[in-house]
Design a protein around this motif. Structure first.
Motif, PDB file in Angstrom:
ATOM      1  N   UNK A 112       0.876  -1.168   0.000  1.00 46.90           N
ATOM      2  CA  UNK A 112       0.000   0.000   0.000  1.00 46.90           C
ATOM      3  C   UNK A 112       0.914   1.218   0.000  1.00 46.90           C
ATOM      4  N   UNK A 113       0.734   2.093  -0.962  1.00 45.31           N
ATOM      5  CA  UNK A 113       1.633   3.248  -1.097  1.00 45.31           C
ATOM      6  C   UNK A 113       0.789   4.512  -1.188  1.00 45.31           C
ATOM      7  N   UNK A 114       1.146   5.530  -0.402  1.00 45.49           N
ATOM      8  CA  UNK A 114       0.338   6.749  -0.412  1.00 45.49           C
ATOM      9  C   UNK A 114       1.190   7.994  -0.572  1.00 45.49           C
ATOM     10  N   UNK A 115       0.523   9.026  -1.043  1.00 50.16           N
ATOM     11  CA  UNK A 115       1.115  10.346  -1.128  1.00 50.16           C
ATOM     12  C   UNK A 115       0.021  11.358  -0.820  1.00 50.16           C
ATOM     13  N   UNK A 116       0.415  12.590  -0.631  1.00 48.88           N
ATOM     14  CA  UNK A 116      -0.560  13.640  -0.338  1.00 48.88           C
ATOM     15  C   UNK A 116      -1.007  14.381  -1.591  1.00 48.88           C
ATOM     16  N   UNK A 117      -0.323  14.151  -2.718  1.00 44.22           N
ATOM     17  CA  UNK A 117      -0.633  14.857  -3.954  1.00 44.22           C
ATOM     18  C   UNK A 117      -1.216  13.893  -4.987  1.00 44.22           C
ATOM     19  N   UNK A 118      -2.362  14.259  -5.545  1.00 44.17           N
ATOM     20  CA  UNK A 118      -3.023  13.421  -6.539  1.00 44.17           C
ATOM     21  C   UNK A 118      -2.160  13.150  -7.770  1.00 44.17           C
ATOM     22  N   UNK A 119      -1.451  14.129  -8.355  1.00 44.42           N
ATOM     23  CA  UNK A 119      -0.607  13.797  -9.504  1.00 44.42           C
ATOM     24  C   UNK A 119       0.452  12.748  -9.169  1.00 44.42           C
TER      25      UNK A 119
END
Length: 234
Positions: A112-119
């Motif tokens: 599971x990998x996340x970021x705060x920016x949609x792009x």
């Protein structure tokens, strides 16, 4: 590579979503393989296009558009631990263009990998397909408000996430929330003074922190010295 500011939205990337306006490709050698990462532009070019309204209260600079030396070292470590990671639940903090999540998926980890920016998460999904690896679950998430199961991850990692002191406490809370019993956290960070106090704070909070290795990373014509830490709950 990595985004370092949180947001307040939690959403998985839709199947088949394509990245916006891809204009450049970065080649990164890790573990004897060249990994290809598409992006819209580099951080400086994106920064120049931003107005004050784009920054917001969290000063959301486009760090996600770069590949950071700390992520390259994490990628090496993931490959060195391929057998251990295979089949295990792993959480990638601030995935950026997706390098470490892609490498972990390649060795069989359940990522599971996340970021705060949609792009960032859109490009990360595109880049996993570009490198022909199974897709991790890419998601938009705020590390201050983790929308994942408590104690659900055997391994957690992040590259260059400790560059501001205001991140120390939220990340420690995140570690406590997500780490499974006996789990491990790997943090790659360039050698810099700002993150030195965090390791004593981590120990006071009931974790152990061990410096595993210090290595040189050649990237974009420069050589960076990068620390790799392993954090566990005592």
């Amino acid at each position: 590579m990595i985004s370092k500011r949180p947001v307040h939205v939690h959403e998985a990337v839709p199947h088949g979503d394509e990245p916006p306006g891809c204009t450049s490709r970065v080649s990164v050698e890790v573990g004897g393989r060249v990994w290809l990462l598409d992006r819209e532009a580099d951080m400086e070019a994106l920064w120049e296009r931003m107005g004050e309204d784009d920054l917001g209260a969290d000063e959301r600079l486009p760090y996600w558009a770069e590949v950071w030396p700390a992520s390259v070292l994490l990628g090496r470590h993931i490959l060195r631990n391929a057998e251990v990671l295979c089949g295990r639940m792993c959480l990638d903090l601030g995935c950026g263009l997706g390098l470490t999540g892609i490498i972990a998926s390649h060795v069989g980890a359940r990522v599971v990998a996340f970021d705060y920016e949609w792009p960032a998460v859109r490009f990360a999904r595109h880049n996993a397909a570009l490198n022909n690896v199974p897709q991790p679950l890419w998601t938009l998430m705020d590390w201050r408000e983790p929308a994942v199961r408590a104690h659900g991850f055997d391994f957690v990692w992040g590259g260059d996430v400790l560059y501001e002191k205001r991140f120390f406490d939220p990340l420690i809370r995140l570690f406590r929330h997500v780490l499974a019993p006996g789990g491990k956290i790997w943090i790659g960070e360039p050698v810099r003074t700002v993150s030195r106090p965090v390791w004593e704070l981590v120990r006071r909070e009931g974790f152990t922190a061990e410096l595993l290795t210090v290595e040189k990373v050649a990237l974009c014509g420069q050589n960076a010295t990068v620390n790799l830490w392993e954090v566990t709950i005592s």
